[in-house]
Structures are given as C-alpha cells and as structure tokens.
Motif scaffolding. Structure first.
Motif, PDB file in Angstrom:
ATOM      1  N   ALA A  80      -9.776   4.715  -4.734  1.00  0.00           N
ATOM      2  CA  ALA A  80      -8.431   5.265  -5.165  1.00  0.00           C
ATOM      3  C   ALA A  80      -8.219   6.690  -4.391  1.00  0.00           C
ATOM      4  O   ALA A  80      -7.391   7.169  -4.216  1.00  0.00           O
ATOM      5  N   ALA A  81      -9.418   7.420  -4.123  1.00  0.00           N
ATOM      6  CA  ALA A  81      -9.122   8.589  -3.257  1.00  0.00           C
ATOM      7  C   ALA A  81      -8.588   8.225  -2.037  1.00  0.00           C
ATOM      8  O   ALA A  81      -7.759   9.058  -1.591  1.00  0.00           O
ATOM      9  N   GLY A  82      -9.143   7.260  -1.340  1.00  0.00           N
ATOM     10  CA  GLY A  82      -8.388   6.763   0.016  1.00  0.00           C
ATOM     11  C   GLY A  82      -6.820   6.595  -0.085  1.00  0.00           C
ATOM     12  O   GLY A  82      -6.177   6.895   0.667  1.00  0.00           O
ATOM     13  N   LEU A  83      -6.574   5.825  -1.126  1.00  0.00           N
ATOM     14  CA  LEU A  83      -5.303   5.276  -1.614  1.00  0.00           C
ATOM     15  C   LEU A  83      -4.310   6.673  -1.742  1.00  0.00           C
ATOM     16  O   LEU A  83      -3.252   6.529  -1.383  1.00  0.00           O
ATOM     17  N   ALA A  84      -4.966   7.372  -2.678  1.00  0.00           N
ATOM     18  CA  ALA A  84      -4.155   8.501  -3.231  1.00  0.00           C
ATOM     19  C   ALA A  84      -3.772   9.421  -1.685  1.00  0.00           C
ATOM     20  O   ALA A  84      -2.602   9.733  -1.606  1.00  0.00           O
ATOM     21  N   ALA A  85      -4.639   9.422  -0.820  1.00  0.00           N
ATOM     22  CA  ALA A  85      -4.366  10.403   0.526  1.00  0.00           C
ATOM     23  C   ALA A  85      -3.220   9.444   1.185  1.00  0.00           C
ATOM     24  O   ALA A  85      -2.238  10.144   2.009  1.00  0.00           O
ATOM     25  N   GLY A 101      -0.284  -4.866  -4.861  1.00  0.00           N
ATOM     26  CA  GLY A 101      -1.724  -4.996  -5.073  1.00  0.00           C
ATOM     27  C   GLY A 101      -2.110  -6.348  -5.589  1.00  0.00           C
ATOM     28  O   GLY A 101      -0.977  -7.263  -5.292  1.00  0.00           O
ATOM     29  N   GLY A 102      -3.230  -6.746  -5.279  1.00  0.00           N
ATOM     30  CA  GLY A 102      -4.627  -6.087  -5.919  1.00  0.00           C
ATOM     31  C   GLY A 102      -4.210  -5.805  -7.503  1.00  0.00           C
ATOM     32  O   GLY A 102      -3.459  -5.852  -8.114  1.00  0.00           O
ATOM     33  N   ASP A 103      -5.568  -5.420  -8.002  1.00  0.00           N
ATOM     34  CA  ASP A 103      -5.826  -5.276  -9.532  1.00  0.00           C
ATOM     35  C   ASP A 103      -5.028  -3.900  -9.760  1.00  0.00           C
ATOM     36  O   ASP A 103      -4.808  -2.994  -8.865  1.00  0.00           O
ATOM     37  N   HIS A 104      -4.653  -3.736 -11.025  1.00  0.00           N
ATOM     38  CA  HIS A 104      -3.927  -2.540 -11.449  1.00  0.00           C
ATOM     39  C   HIS A 104      -4.866  -0.983 -11.559  1.00  0.00           C
ATOM     40  O   HIS A 104      -4.138  -0.194 -11.757  1.00  0.00           O
ATOM     41  N   SER A 105      -6.029  -1.023 -11.111  1.00  0.00           N
ATOM     42  CA  SER A 105      -6.789   0.175 -10.917  1.00  0.00           C
ATOM     43  C   SER A 105      -6.185   0.746  -9.707  1.00  0.00           C
ATOM     44  O   SER A 105      -6.356   2.197  -9.734  1.00  0.00           O
ATOM     45  N   ALA A 106      -5.238   0.219  -8.971  1.00  0.00           N
ATOM     46  CA  ALA A 106      -4.448   0.843  -7.735  1.00  0.00           C
ATOM     47  C   ALA A 106      -3.599   1.774  -8.201  1.00  0.00           C
ATOM     48  O   ALA A 106      -3.272   2.710  -7.631  1.00  0.00           O
ATOM     49  N   ALA A 107      -3.129   1.763  -9.504  1.00  0.00           N
ATOM     50  CA  ALA A 107      -2.201   2.656  -9.922  1.00  0.00           C
ATOM     51  C   ALA A 107      -2.673   4.197  -9.959  1.00  0.00           C
ATOM     52  O   ALA A 107      -1.838   5.154  -9.783  1.00  0.00           O
ATOM     53  N   ALA A 108      -4.153   4.295 -10.317  1.00  0.00           N
ATOM     54  CA  ALA A 108      -4.642   5.609 -10.420  1.00  0.00           C
ATOM     55  C   ALA A 108      -4.376   6.192  -9.084  1.00  0.00           C
ATOM     56  O   ALA A 108      -4.048   7.579  -9.133  1.00  0.00           O
ATOM     57  N   GLY A 109      -4.834   5.558  -7.983  1.00  0.00           N
ATOM     58  CA  GLY A 109      -4.690   6.044  -6.622  1.00  0.00           C
ATOM     59  C   GLY A 109      -3.180   6.352  -6.281  1.00  0.00           C
ATOM     60  O   GLY A 109      -3.067   7.555  -5.905  1.00  0.00           O
ATOM     61  N   TYR A 110      -2.517   5.472  -6.274  1.00  0.00           N
ATOM     62  CA  TYR A 110      -1.291   5.354  -5.806  1.00  0.00           C
ATOM     63  C   TYR A 110      -0.398   6.502  -6.318  1.00  0.00           C
ATOM     64  O   TYR A 110       0.225   7.326  -5.679  1.00  0.00           O
ATOM     65  N   TRP A 111      -0.340   6.417  -7.720  1.00  0.00           N
ATOM     66  CA  TRP A 111       0.592   7.676  -8.191  1.00  0.00           C
ATOM     67  C   TRP A 111       0.035   8.987  -8.214  1.00  0.00           C
ATOM     68  O   TRP A 111       0.666   9.967  -8.244  1.00  0.00           O
ATOM     69  N   SER A 112      -1.237   8.979  -8.205  1.00  0.00           N
ATOM     70  CA  SER A 112      -1.813  10.354  -7.589  1.00  0.00           C
ATOM     71  C   SER A 112      -1.263  10.864  -6.595  1.00  0.00           C
ATOM     72  O   SER A 112      -0.800  12.154  -6.622  1.00  0.00           O
ATOM     73  N   GLY A 113      -1.220  10.109  -5.498  1.00  0.00           N
ATOM     74  CA  GLY A 113      -0.720  10.443  -4.341  1.00  0.00           C
ATOM     75  C   GLY A 113       0.882  10.754  -3.980  1.00  0.00           C
ATOM     76  O   GLY A 113       1.200  11.692  -3.582  1.00  0.00           O
ATOM     77  N   ILE A 114       1.580   9.786  -4.780  1.00  0.00           N
ATOM     78  CA  ILE A 114       2.982  10.079  -4.735  1.00  0.00           C
ATOM     79  C   ILE A 114       2.996  11.372  -5.677  1.00  0.00           C
ATOM     80  O   ILE A 114       4.101  12.240  -5.288  1.00  0.00           O
ATOM     81  N   ALA A 115       2.555  11.649  -6.777  1.00  0.00           N
ATOM     82  CA  ALA A 115       2.872  12.627  -7.773  1.00  0.00           C
ATOM     83  C   ALA A 115       2.529  14.049  -6.664  1.00  0.00           C
ATOM     84  O   ALA A 115       3.344  15.174  -6.838  1.00  0.00           O
ATOM     85  N   GLN A 116       1.450  13.948  -5.882  1.00  0.00           N
ATOM     86  CA  GLN A 116       0.855  15.246  -5.388  1.00  0.00           C
ATOM     87  C   GLN A 116       2.083  15.430  -4.067  1.00  0.00           C
ATOM     88  O   GLN A 116       2.281  16.700  -3.942  1.00  0.00           O
ATOM     89  N   ALA A 117       2.518  14.394  -3.670  1.00  0.00           N
ATOM     90  CA  ALA A 117       3.541  14.529  -2.426  1.00  0.00           C
ATOM     91  C   ALA A 117       4.836  15.349  -2.845  1.00  0.00           C
ATOM     92  O   ALA A 117       5.176  16.025  -2.147  1.00  0.00           O
ATOM     93  N   HIS A 118       5.219  15.148  -4.255  1.00  0.00           N
ATOM     94  CA  HIS A 118       6.486  15.768  -4.630  1.00  0.00           C
ATOM     95  C   HIS A 118       6.190  16.760  -5.751  1.00  0.00           C
ATOM     96  O   HIS A 118       6.954  17.520  -6.084  1.00  0.00           O
ATOM     97  N   GLN A 119       4.851  17.294  -5.749  1.00  0.00           N
ATOM     98  CA  GLN A 119       4.514  18.513  -6.531  1.00  0.00           C
ATOM     99  C   GLN A 119       5.435  19.794  -6.561  1.00  0.00           C
ATOM    100  O   GLN A 119       5.598  20.544  -7.233  1.00  0.00           O
ATOM    101  N   PRO A 120       5.603  20.419  -5.134  1.00  0.00           N
ATOM    102  CA  PRO A 120       6.470  21.021  -4.647  1.00  0.00           C
ATOM    103  C   PRO A 120       7.680  21.329  -5.749  1.00  0.00           C
ATOM    104  O   PRO A 120       8.298  22.404  -5.732  1.00  0.00           O
ATOM    105  N   ARG A 121       8.368  20.132  -6.117  1.00  0.00           N
ATOM    106  CA  ARG A 121       9.513  20.245  -6.545  1.00  0.00           C
ATOM    107  C   ARG A 121       9.404  19.879  -8.118  1.00  0.00           C
ATOM    108  O   ARG A 121      10.265  19.763  -9.079  1.00  0.00           O
ATOM    109  N   GLY A 122       8.136  19.699  -8.687  1.00  0.00           N
ATOM    110  CA  GLY A 122       7.553  19.595 -10.119  1.00  0.00           C
ATOM    111  C   GLY A 122       7.231  17.913 -10.163  1.00  0.00           C
ATOM    112  O   GLY A 122       6.684  17.398  -9.481  1.00  0.00           O
ATOM    113  N   ASP A 123       6.972  17.820 -11.688  1.00  0.00           N
ATOM    114  CA  ASP A 123       6.547  16.546 -11.762  1.00  0.00           C
ATOM    115  C   ASP A 123       7.313  15.377 -11.876  1.00  0.00           C
ATOM    116  O   ASP A 123       8.507  15.328 -11.712  1.00  0.00           O
TER     117      ASP A 123
END
Length: 310
Positions: A80-85, A101-123
């Motif tokens: 998940a850490a690699g996927l988030a990055a 995916g892949g099993d749905h554990s993918a969501a933890a990494g993927y959406w962490s990365g997407i959320a972080q990319a957009h964080q300058p504009r908010g949640d």
C-alpha cells in the motif's frame, strides 16, 4: 501556462492506469490475476489502448493461506505504501488515474495517494460501490482478511501502517463518503460507520428508490469535498449473474445495465478525480461478462474525457 508541481492537471484526456496484482488480503487469491487479464484484453483494442498509459504495477503472488493474518497485514502495508506513492505521482502528472485490482486492500493505498495529491485544495470525497463495508479493523475482523479493512483505514481507524500512509491524518472525512449497494457485512463494521455517521445506501434502499435517485444523494454528499471525489467499484457489488468474475459473490446486487450509465454519470462529472475497480477474479468469470463490463466502463471514460465532457 505551467502549473505548480503540486497542482493536479484535470484536462489531459489520457488515462493513467495503475495495477494492484495481489490477492494476498483475502481467502481467495484469484484476484491477483485480474490486472494482467484486463491489460491483455485492452491490448487487443488499439483504439482504446492508445489513450492509456500503464504507470504502476504492484504485484505479490502469495496467497493469504500461505502467510497468515499478521504477515498479510505487514505485506499489504508495504504494498500500500508503494501504491500510495505511485497514485499520488500519477495524479500530479496529469491525466485521469485508474486503478485495476486485485483485492480491495488496494483501496487503502490508492486513495491515500489520490487524497494526498489533491490535499492542497482540501479533502476529497468517495463513492464506495460494494456489497461489503470493508470497515473492519484488526481488532474486529473475524478472519484477519485485510481486504475487509481499507475503508476503515481511510477514515482513520485500524492498523497505523494503513491509517498513516503518506501522512498521519485520516484520508477521508465521514461526511464526504457514502456506500452504495451494501448488503453483506458484520455488526462491528456497521457500528463503526454508524458511529462516524457515514451514509450507507443499503441495497434495499437502492431497489426501492432506484439507482438514479440514490446517485443524486450520493453526489450531494461527495460534492461537499472541495477537492473533488473518487469512485471505488468492488465488482462484487454487482449482481453475480451479471458479473460473476469475483471471489466473494453476493446475491441481489446492482444490475450491470443500470450501473454502467450510473458510473458514466459519476465519471463524467469534472469533479471526479479517480476510479478504482477491484476484486476482478478471472477464474470465475463465466463468458467474460465481468471483463466486458470493465472494458465498457473504461471505454466510456476514455470517450467522455476525449470529448471534454462536463
């Protein structure tokens, strides 16, 4: 005009595909083959494939049964850490990021990365289409399957390795998340989401009100997020007869002929910042029905983005 490096580009028509070729987080490992089967099918459609780049390929072929709950959790945390990055990088590069995916554990990494990319504009908000809640923690899970934990982790509850991906903050606000098509879950998951006041559109409500009206409400909820919203589709949210290629089918689900235009409506919205399609198990896919549905979703997405739909 050039954009700052931390500013996502929304107008690039190409899709940036990421793969999570792992079935390590659940009882059945067949979903690890989903991305490769999907990519092979896509390669036979050059008019579609030319608008798509594959930016990331995360892979682990081990089954849960081989390593057990603790090692699976450690492994998923690393994956998940690699996927988030990679997801963060894909979002910042421009184009529309799509995870297969892949099993749905993918969501933890993927959406962490997407959320972080957009964080300058908010949640960001998230529409979670799934038969299940995926809102266990290691303390409430009856079996240790990590694919039952990603939504809880994104909301800030669970193992610190998953809740703290890229940043210690929760990646999603409960009032900007909704679940659609839910029908198979444990009481502990429902209790967490109820405590957090997450809106759940159970399958009974979808049947009684109709998917179109439910999507009206869903868009109002996720539209509160200032940085846009994402869509996660666990394919077992669909009626098994329409999409049999999943590891944990659940009867009485969303019909594919209604869901396809519903997804198109969500993905055409210019506030939408990403799509995840998970739990494709090719070994269970009778007559290729699930694969055909996935290809139709992606074909619509490519067509609409190329046309500049709003």
């Amino acid at each position: 005009m050039s954009l700052p490096m931390n500013s996502p580009v929304f107008d690039a028509p190409a899709l940036r595909m990421l793969a999570y070729a792992c079935g390590i987080a659940g009882q059945f490992a067949g979903s690890r083959d989903g991305p490769s089967v999907f990519r092979e099918a896509l390669s036979t459609l050059p008019a579609l494939a030319r608008d798509i780049s594959w930016d990331s390929w995360i892979e682990d072929s081990r089954p849960f049964s081989q390593i057990g709950p603790q090692e699976a959790l450690r492994a998923v945390t690393g994956l998940a850490a690699g996927l988030a990055a990679d997801a963060r990088a894909a979002a910042l590069r421009g184009g529309f990021p799509v995870l297969i995916g892949g099993d749905h554990s993918a969501a933890a990494g993927y959406w962490s990365g997407i959320a972080q990319a957009h964080q300058p504009r908010g949640d960001i908000g998230l529409v979670w289409i799934d038969a299940h809640m995926d809102s266990h923690t290691p303390f409430t899970s009856p079996n240790g399957y990590v694919h039952g934990m990603p939504l809880a982790a994104l909301l800030g509850h669970g193992d610190p390795g998953l809740t703290g991906l890229l940043s210690p903050r929760a990646k999603l606000r409960p009032d900007r998340v909704c679940l659609i098509g839910t029908r198979d879950f444990e009481p502990e998951e429902a209790a967490l989401l109820r405590t957090l006041d997450v809106r759940v559109f159970y399958m009974g409500e979808v049947r009684s009100r109709g998917l179109e009206r439910v999507l009206d409400d869903a868009l109002e909820i996720v539209g509160r997020a200032p940085a846009g919203f994402g869509v996660t589709l666990d394919l077992d949210g669909i009626e098994p007869g329409d999409a049999p290629g999943v590891s944990t089918p659940s009867p009485n689900g969303l019909r594919s002929d209604a869901l396809l235009p519903g997804l198109r409506r969500l993905l055409r919205d210019r506030r939408c910042v990403g799509l995840e399609i998970s739990e494709f198990n090719p070994s269970e896919d009778k007559d290729g029905r699930t694969l055909d549905f996935m290809l139709a979703v992606v074909a619509n997405l490519v067509r609409d983005r190329a046309a500049g739909a709003s």
